[in-house]
Enzyme design. Structure first.
Site, PDB file in Angstrom:
ATOM      1  N   GLU A  83      50.385  21.451  47.821  1.00  0.00           N
ATOM      2  CA  GLU A  83      51.274  22.134  47.308  1.00  0.00           C
ATOM      3  C   GLU A  83      52.536  21.943  48.217  1.00  0.00           C
ATOM      4  O   GLU A  83      53.338  22.940  48.030  1.00  0.00           O
ATOM      5  CB  GLU A  83      50.810  23.750  47.216  1.00  0.00           C
ATOM      6  CG  GLU A  83      50.058  24.427  48.254  1.00  0.00           C
ATOM      7  CD  GLU A  83      49.814  25.752  48.270  1.00  0.00           C
ATOM      8  OE1 GLU A  83      50.661  26.595  47.931  1.00  0.00           O
ATOM      9  OE2 GLU A  83      48.680  25.697  48.209  1.00  0.00           O
ATOM     10  N   CYS A 120      45.862  26.366  46.622  1.00  0.00           N
ATOM     11  CA  CYS A 120      44.925  25.712  47.419  1.00  0.00           C
ATOM     12  C   CYS A 120      43.679  25.391  46.775  1.00  0.00           C
ATOM     13  O   CYS A 120      42.822  24.634  47.396  1.00  0.00           O
ATOM     14  CB  CYS A 120      44.656  26.860  48.566  1.00  0.00           C
ATOM     15  SG  CYS A 120      46.095  27.383  49.450  1.00  0.00           S
ATOM     16  N   HIS A 244      37.547  29.344  51.063  1.00  0.00           N
ATOM     17  CA  HIS A 244      39.176  29.049  51.406  1.00  0.00           C
ATOM     18  C   HIS A 244      39.484  29.896  52.596  1.00  0.00           C
ATOM     19  O   HIS A 244      39.267  31.039  52.331  1.00  0.00           O
ATOM     20  CB  HIS A 244      39.902  28.983  50.104  1.00  0.00           C
ATOM     21  CG  HIS A 244      41.505  29.139  50.362  1.00  0.00           C
ATOM     22  ND1 HIS A 244      41.954  28.038  51.094  1.00  0.00           N
ATOM     23  CD2 HIS A 244      42.312  30.234  50.251  1.00  0.00           C
ATOM     24  CE1 HIS A 244      43.352  28.446  51.230  1.00  0.00           C
ATOM     25  NE2 HIS A 244      43.687  29.662  50.727  1.00  0.00           N
TER      26      HIS A 244
END
Length: 445
Positions: A83, A120, A244
């Protein structure tokens, strides 16, 4: 059925270090515990002036290919998740392939290349794409190279500034993998959210409180969806649960929510009943607010129990050891968490072959994915080959003034010339811009 999964991985961290307790906190007139205890972070990795998402991704990929004895013809697709992309048309995968072609005989002209974007979670989505490509029989015996690479930088003064980080994880997806086999079952939780986004801007716009709420909500939905196809989960089913990890403090919240969900109507809940009572049930309360208050009270009590503390120490804490030292790597964060867990297990001499992981990926905007992985027989050899400890030890320790200068040097909106802090050796480096404003790279021996 042929097993498909991650055969090997390599990690490349940014070569600069910002110590949060010793450097960042004093400059901000904050207590070090705000970062080490609250966020759960010790330091952040930063890219030197000649580093970016291409160099970090290419360096991780080269180390992986060299270690596995691979040539370009062995790779059938290159997927990059990021990203932090700097071009709205040309994918980062083409830049990385071009770098690798400069040092290998042969080329990647017959490899499919792409760039994945969903915040993500895109790193896990890229692994899914590679898995499906192999399962469909389209790989012709070749492997997929999946690279998650990001510079997770925030505007100066932003509340997320302390969580910054930069690095890349390169993963080889193959049949009969040496590291982990991926499950066929997946669970998703997805909704249109604006918790974190970059609308035509380099640094993100973040609603911090909302982002935590959305992260937890989507993770819960993904776990419920996973259970709808894989069956009920139990804490004892999984050796490690990598999440994450934007910062370890957020994982603490997700882990507590997951533990409560997995222990409902189980022997664990029964065993805790005398100590903290049983979990509240919706039909016991007249309105939703009262039920939610009761759930919060139960979870506050649950996190103080020895039962939860022992589970967290065994299943969650080992996934955070690397993240504490490098910060948030966006698309690479959950894959750093997996590596961290397996690295800890190897250092402890644990036997993991055949054991299971439950992997929780998340991307703002927002989507969570949960799937399980089975540790393969060759996992220890692959993990022992990592040199991440040496990389971290070699990082240049920035002063706060130096941090400000290198941060500005990576701001696309500012043209700043800055000497490098480290000397590149045996790696790809950024060298400047070409005639069409493309980025240029070369390999430095």
């Amino acid at each position: 059925m042929t097993a498909v999964g991650i055969d090997a991985l390599e990690i490349w961290t940014g070569k600069l270090k910002l110590d949060l307790a010793e450097t960042f906190a004093p400059a901000k007139d904050d207590s070090p515990e705000k970062y080490t205890k609250g966020l759960g972070l010790e330091a952040s990795s930063f890219p030197d002036t000649y580093e970016d998402i291409v160099t970090m991704g290419a360096n991780a990929a080269k180390r992986l290919m060299d270690r596995k004895g691979l040539e370009p013809d062995d790779i059938g697709r290159i997927d990059v998740a990021t990203e932090s992309a700097f071009d709205n048309s040309k994918p980062v995968s083409t830049y990385i392939a071009g770098c690798l072609e400069d040092v290998y005989d042969g080329d990647f002209h017959h490899a499919n290349k792409g760039e994945r974007k969903f915040a993500c979670v895109a790193g896990t989505q890229s692994i899914d794409d590679a898995y499906n490509w192999i399962k469909a029989g389209r790989n012709r015996g070749r492997a997929a190279l999946v690279i998650a690479t990001d510079t997770a930088l925030y505007a100066r003064g932003d509340p997320g500034e302390a969580t910054q980080g930069a690095g890349a994880v390169a993963m080889l997806v193959t049949e009969n993998p040496n590291l982990v086999e991926l499950s066929t079952e997946q669970g998703y939780g997805s909704a249109d959210e604006t918790d974190f986004l970059k609308p035509n801007q380099q640094f993100p716009s973040v609603d911090g409180k909302r982002s935590v709420q959305v992260y937890l909500a989507r993770m819960r939905e993904a776990l419920e969806d996973f259970e709808s196809v894989a069956g009920r989960t139990h804490p004892d089913d999984f050796e490690y649960i990598p999440f994450h990890t934007p910062f370890p403090g957020m994982v603490r919240k997700a882990a507590l929510l997951g533990f409560r969900h997995m222990t409902r109507d189980t022997d664990v809940e029964d065993g805790l009943a005398d100590e903290i009572g049983r979990q509240p049930r919706r039909d016991e309360y007249e309105d939703w607010d009262a039920y939610e208050d009761a759930i919060r009270d139960y979870m506050d009590a649950l996190k103080e129990t020895e039962t939860y503390d022992a589970w967290y120490a065994e299943a969650i804490d080992p996934t955070l050891t690397l993240s504490r030292r490098v910060g948030n790597w966006y698309t690479g964060s959950v894959h750093v968490a997996r590596a961290s867990a397996l690295k800890t297990a190897a250092e402890m001499g644990r036997a993991l072959s055949g054991e299971r992981l439950l992997v929780g990926s998340y991307g703002s905007g927002a989507q969570a994915e949960i799937h399980s992985e089975t540790v393969a027989d060759g996992w220890r050899e692959e993990i022992d080959a990592l040199n991440i400890d040496e990389q971290l030890a070699r990082r240049y320790d920035l002063s706060f003034e130096e941090y400000g200068r290198v941060h500005d040097a990576h701001n696309h909106e500012k043209e700043r010339e800055l000497e490098e802090f480290t000397v590149p050796s045996g790696e790809f480096v950024f060298t400047g811009w070409g005639r069409m404003n493309e980025r240029k790279y070369e390999y430095v021996d």
